[in-house]
Design a protein around this motif. Structure first.
Motif, PDB file in Angstrom:
ATOM      1  N   TYR A  91       5.683  13.788  -4.281  1.00 32.43           N
ATOM      2  CA  TYR A  91       5.407  12.385  -3.978  1.00 32.43           C
ATOM      3  C   TYR A  91       4.198  12.199  -3.079  1.00 32.43           C
ATOM      4  CZ  TYR A  91      10.037  11.968  -5.993  1.00 32.43           C
ATOM      5  OH  TYR A  91      11.114  12.051  -6.843  1.00 32.43           O
ATOM      6  N   THR A  92       3.480  13.277  -2.813  1.00 28.28           N
ATOM      7  CA  THR A  92       2.190  13.130  -2.123  1.00 28.28           C
ATOM      8  C   THR A  92       1.024  13.109  -3.110  1.00 28.28           C
ATOM      9  OG1 THR A  92       1.857  15.517  -1.819  1.00 28.28           O
ATOM     10  CG2 THR A  92       3.120  14.344  -0.116  1.00 28.28           C
ATOM     11  N   LYS A  93       1.305  13.283  -4.384  1.00 29.39           N
ATOM     12  CA  LYS A  93       0.260  13.321  -5.407  1.00 29.39           C
ATOM     13  C   LYS A  93       0.022  11.926  -5.997  1.00 29.39           C
ATOM     14  CE  LYS A  93      -0.097  17.884  -5.363  1.00 29.39           C
ATOM     15  NZ  LYS A  93      -1.313  18.572  -4.856  1.00 29.39           N
ATOM     16  N   LEU A 110      -3.216   2.148  -4.131  1.00 28.49           N
ATOM     17  CA  LEU A 110      -3.084   3.587  -3.901  1.00 28.49           C
ATOM     18  C   LEU A 110      -4.471   4.185  -3.682  1.00 28.49           C
ATOM     19  CD1 LEU A 110      -1.225   6.162  -4.062  1.00 28.49           C
ATOM     20  CD2 LEU A 110      -1.783   6.209  -6.510  1.00 28.49           C
ATOM     21  N   PRO A 111      -4.691   4.905  -2.581  1.00 27.69           N
ATOM     22  CA  PRO A 111      -5.989   5.558  -2.388  1.00 27.69           C
ATOM     23  C   PRO A 111      -6.159   6.735  -3.348  1.00 27.69           C
ATOM     24  CG  PRO A 111      -4.480   6.162  -0.625  1.00 27.69           C
ATOM     25  CD  PRO A 111      -3.775   5.134  -1.451  1.00 27.69           C
ATOM     26  N   VAL A 112      -7.270   6.800  -4.001  1.00 29.28           N
ATOM     27  CA  VAL A 112      -7.540   7.887  -4.946  1.00 29.28           C
ATOM     28  C   VAL A 112      -8.961   8.399  -4.732  1.00 29.28           C
ATOM     29  CG1 VAL A 112      -5.940   7.065  -6.715  1.00 29.28           C
ATOM     30  CG2 VAL A 112      -8.302   6.243  -6.703  1.00 29.28           C
ATOM     31  N   GLU A 113      -9.176   9.585  -5.209  1.00 28.62           N
ATOM     32  CA  GLU A 113     -10.526  10.173  -5.140  1.00 28.62           C
ATOM     33  C   GLU A 113     -11.059  10.313  -6.555  1.00 28.62           C
ATOM     34  OE1 GLU A 113     -10.155  13.820  -3.000  1.00 28.62           O
ATOM     35  OE2 GLU A 113     -10.184  12.834  -1.045  1.00 28.62           O
ATOM     36  N   LYS A 114     -12.268   9.827  -6.749  1.00 32.61           N
ATOM     37  CA  LYS A 114     -12.898   9.892  -8.066  1.00 32.61           C
ATOM     38  C   LYS A 114     -14.253  10.583  -7.958  1.00 32.61           C
ATOM     39  CE  LYS A 114     -10.670   5.770  -9.986  1.00 32.61           C
ATOM     40  NZ  LYS A 114     -10.878   4.452 -10.636  1.00 32.61           N
ATOM     41  N   THR A 115     -14.587  11.286  -9.001  1.00 33.50           N
ATOM     42  CA  THR A 115     -15.878  11.988  -9.041  1.00 33.50           C
ATOM     43  C   THR A 115     -16.928  11.078  -9.653  1.00 33.50           C
ATOM     44  OG1 THR A 115     -14.722  14.089  -9.293  1.00 33.50           O
ATOM     45  CG2 THR A 115     -17.063  14.049  -9.829  1.00 33.50           C
ATOM     46  N   GLY A 116     -17.997  10.819  -8.906  1.00 32.28           N
ATOM     47  CA  GLY A 116     -19.054   9.941  -9.380  1.00 32.28           C
ATOM     48  C   GLY A 116     -19.980  10.644 -10.364  1.00 32.28           C
ATOM     49  N   ALA A 126       0.840  -1.204   0.000  1.00 37.86           N
ATOM     50  CA  ALA A 126       0.000   0.000   0.000  1.00 37.86           C
ATOM     51  C   ALA A 126       0.869   1.246   0.000  1.00 37.86           C
ATOM     52  CB  ALA A 126      -0.916  -0.002   1.228  1.00 37.86           C
ATOM     53  N   LEU A 127       0.512   2.190  -0.854  1.00 34.84           N
ATOM     54  CA  LEU A 127       1.140   3.515  -0.854  1.00 34.84           C
ATOM     55  C   LEU A 127       0.159   4.487  -0.202  1.00 34.84           C
ATOM     56  CD1 LEU A 127       2.558   3.667  -4.502  1.00 34.84           C
ATOM     57  CD2 LEU A 127       3.611   2.687  -2.453  1.00 34.84           C
ATOM     58  N   GLU A 128       0.608   5.191   0.825  1.00 33.58           N
ATOM     59  CA  GLU A 128      -0.280   6.062   1.587  1.00 33.58           C
ATOM     60  C   GLU A 128       0.304   7.475   1.656  1.00 33.58           C
ATOM     61  OE1 GLU A 128      -0.583   4.096   5.322  1.00 33.58           O
ATOM     62  OE2 GLU A 128      -1.542   2.299   4.493  1.00 33.58           O
ATOM     63  N   PRO A 129      -0.040   8.333   0.684  1.00 34.39           N
ATOM     64  CA  PRO A 129       0.458   9.708   0.713  1.00 34.39           C
ATOM     65  C   PRO A 129      -0.402  10.590   1.623  1.00 34.39           C
ATOM     66  CG  PRO A 129      -0.804   9.341  -1.288  1.00 34.39           C
ATOM     67  CD  PRO A 129      -0.796   8.036  -0.552  1.00 34.39           C
ATOM     68  N   ASP A 130       0.237  11.562   2.257  1.00 40.26           N
ATOM     69  CA  ASP A 130      -0.480  12.533   3.085  1.00 40.26           C
ATOM     70  C   ASP A 130       0.033  13.911   2.704  1.00 40.26           C
ATOM     71  OD1 ASP A 130      -1.370  14.294   5.088  1.00 40.26           O
ATOM     72  OD2 ASP A 130      -1.454  12.688   6.572  1.00 40.26           O
ATOM     73  N   GLU A 131      -0.761  14.601   1.874  1.00 46.16           N
ATOM     74  CA  GLU A 131      -0.310  15.883   1.342  1.00 46.16           C
ATOM     75  C   GLU A 131      -0.162  16.930   2.446  1.00 46.16           C
ATOM     76  OE1 GLU A 131      -1.445  18.941  -2.323  1.00 46.16           O
ATOM     77  OE2 GLU A 131      -2.728  17.211  -1.866  1.00 46.16           O
TER      78      GLU A 131
END
Length: 640
Positions: free
Chosen positions: A196-198, A219-225, A67-72
């Motif tokens: 590397y937080t992107k 990788l956690p990502v955000e998607k627009t439904g 798991a890759l866990e970025p925290d911007e």
């Protein structure tokens, strides 16, 4: 509940190395992520294997992943796996210290690369020494590692800012596996670094460098439904396709290169790729690589060697020495067998018939690839031989089945060309009419051999001589007696006859005359020097030197004798033969002086000087250097 934090210092040598790593210049800092993902993949491989071998291991293997866990906001990136993990002792051994064999040499070379502003060279060195974890400090001010070994209750927290110390702490709530959290530096726009937080940046790096990793990289990502709301989800960003199972036509050079870097931890491109498979009663797939440069520990006894062994894509071991012989220890890659047991042990591998069959086929494939390089890509072959030739020649001592192929693949310096080495096939094509032997001479350096008295007549008559200067050459020439039906002969051993057939009759008459003429001198010298030599005879190999020392055809060379003694194997001292040049003024004058007065005490001193000069001319050692100096000084003074 956790234990107290304890602070430790890196060893002095390790601290110096770490500072070089942290402050080095690199052509591509993104590589740190590949190294961390590669380490995580290895940990997952080892857990799956351990769980297969140990049914009582208390470990969760239901969803193995990375798991890759970025925290911007916090400017951190965590690379997490639920693999085998590490005990506290392993953390100290593998992470807390860097000092391994060759560390000082590594630090010196890395410092030179940095002084020359050679970023690519720095990266290559980092990879060749297997300290890729420390590449994290290229992009992070501080690195925190939390790990718990599968089956153990407590975990370990390690943290360092890369400034010479590290903190250790026992933690009770660590999950199984390892997490590495990088406290990232600010983005340097001038250095064209990713943030590397992107997620987009991380996805691009994984697909470029780690797409073939056999475990899901999430990788956690955000998607627009469809309704316009932003949803959080987890995406697998690598394809997980085993590269060796794909058709070579489908694989790009870049994919081969990235996979090579994954299995070898070398940051340069491979010199040659070998992708092969065997089908039928026994099936396997192999993806092997010849590196473009030799690792600095190529000749270290404790260096890790061997290829990765898989069974039906299940990792078995990462340094399987049984698949390839020691002289091919530089070959990296993966072999995936279809019919081996998943519980096969290292000891059982040595006896397994299928492994032995794979061994034979893989060796032949590697050697045929090297042999083909000579004609297909001479420049690439020269690079290969310069980097790995010494190791390959070890096979001439141990691999009898492939000796002829090895001889075809080898190259040697010779008197033909001071810049280019030659193969034995090319040597044979250049042999003079009537020449029956491949001539060679062994010694410590080309310069020493080219000035050797033994080579004088061969140079004058235009015979090519191989100049063998590697220590292993002293050994293999004792066992390899011929190539393609042509005997190999040392020009420093046995009798040498360079006369053509047309000169045979004249040569025999001249030999008989000289033997009669010099007979009394030869007999007297044999008696005078009897403690040091076994025989005195006239030479046909000298043109300008007065004398030389040679061995009998079956004798070991002085250099080989020293090598055996250095290894603790005592050999009886081998007396050698003194050969005289009947045309040299010194030898002629000595014969005349002996004829006039064979009791002259000065003759004995002259004999000692003649023998000493012959020893020195071949690079030998005098038994009494002080006496030789006194005799020489006295003769020089008398002549003034």
């Amino acid at each position: 509940m956790s234990g107290k934090v304890e602070t430790y210092e890196f060893q002095a040598e390790s601290r110096q190395l770490l500072q070089l790593v942290v402050h080095s210049i690199y052509s591509n800092k993104d590589i740190f992520l590949r190294e961390l993902i590669s380490n995580a993949s290895d940990a997952l491989d080892k857990l799956r294997l351990e769980s297969l071998r140990d049914g009582e291991l208390k470990a969760d293997t239901s969803d193995l992943h990375i798991a890759l866990e970025p925290d911007e906001e916090a400017r951190t990136l965590t690379v997490r796996d639920n693999g085998i993990g590490m005990s506290r002792e392993e953390v100290v051994a593998l992470i807390g210290t860097i000092a391994k064999s060759g560390t000082a040499e590594f630090a010196r070379k890395l410092k030179e690369a940095n002084e020359n502003r050679d970023g690519a060279a720095s990266a290559d060195l980092i990879g060749s020494f297997g300290v890729g974890f420390y590449s994290s400090f290229m992009v992070a001010d501080r690195v925190t590692l939390v790990t718990r070994r599968a089956g153990e209750e407590a975990g370990t927290r390690w943290e360092s800012a890369g400034e010479g110390t590290y903190d250790l702490q026992t933690v009770d709530d660590a999950p199984q596996g390892t997490s590495v959290t990088l406290h990232l530096k600010e983005v340097d726009t001038e250095d064209h670094l990713y943030d590397y937080t992107k997620p987009d940046a991380l996805r691009a790096i994984v697909r470029q460098h780690s797409d073939f990793i056999p475990w899901p990289v999430r990788l956690p990502v955000e998607k627009t439904g469809e309704d316009g709301e932003v949803e959080s989800t987890v995406e697998t960003v690598n394809s997980m396709k085993a590269l060796w199972s794909r058709s070579p036509e489908e694989i790009t050079a870049e994919e081969y290169g990235e996979f090579y870097r994954h299995v070898s931890h070398d940051w340069s491109d491979p010199l040659e790729t070998i992708h092969t498979r065997a089908e039928g009663t026994f099936e396997y797939q192999a993806l092997l690589f010849i590196p473009s440069r030799a690792p600095l520990d190529l000749f270290h006894q404790d260096a890790r060697r061997g290829v990765n062994l898989y069974v039906k894509r299940v990792f078995i071991m990462d340094d399987c020495k049984t698949l390839l012989p020691d002289y091919l220890r530089f070959v990296k890659g993966v072999v995936d067998a279809q019919d081996l047991s998943l519980n096969v042990s290292r000891e059982a591998l040595q006896q397994d018939r299928q492994i032995q069959l794979m061994h034979r086929r893989l060796v032949k494939k590697v050697l045929s690839t090297v042999k083909a390089l000579r004609g297909k890509d001479p420049e690439k072959y020269r690079t290969f031989w310069q980097e790995f030739g010494r190791a390959v020649k070890e096979g001439l001592l141990s691999d009898f089945d492939n000796r002829e192929t090895l001889l075809e693949a080898c190259s040697f310096p010779s008197t033909e060309d001071p810049k280019e080495e030659t193969g034995l096939r090319a040597y044979k094509e250049r042999m003079k009419e009537g020449q029956e032997h491949i001539y060679y001479l062994t010694g410590p350096s080309r310069a020493r051999l080219e000035s050797s008295p033994h080579i004088e007549a061969f140079r004058e008559k235009g015979y090519e001589v191989l100049l063998l200067t590697d220590p292993v050459d002293e050994v293999w020439v004792e066992q390899v007696t011929e190539y393609d039906g042509t005997p190999l002969q040392s020009i420093a051993k046995g009798q040498v006859d360079l006369e053509s057939s047309e000169d045979d009759e004249e040569s025999e008459e001249e030999t008989a005359r000289r033997t009669e003429e010099f007979g009394p001198l030869l007999a007297w010298l044999g008696d005078s020097l009897g403690e040091d030599i076994k025989e005195v005879r006239l030479s046909s190999r000298l043109t300008t030197s007065p004398a030389c020392i040679v061995g009998d055809a079956g004798d070991v060379t002085p250099t080989l004798e020293k090598m055996y003694r250095a290894m603790g194997q005592e050999l009886p001292h081998v007396k050698r033969i003194l050969e005289l040049n009947p045309e040299h003024a010194l030898v002629v004058a000595l014969r005349e002086a002996h004829t006039k007065d064979s009791e002259d005490p000065g003759l004995t001193e002259t004999a000692e000087l003649l023998h000493g000069m012959a020893l020195l001319a071949e690079g030998g050692e005098l038994s009494d250097p002080a006496r030789f100096s006194r005799l020489l000084a006295g003769r020089l003074a008398a002549g003034l």
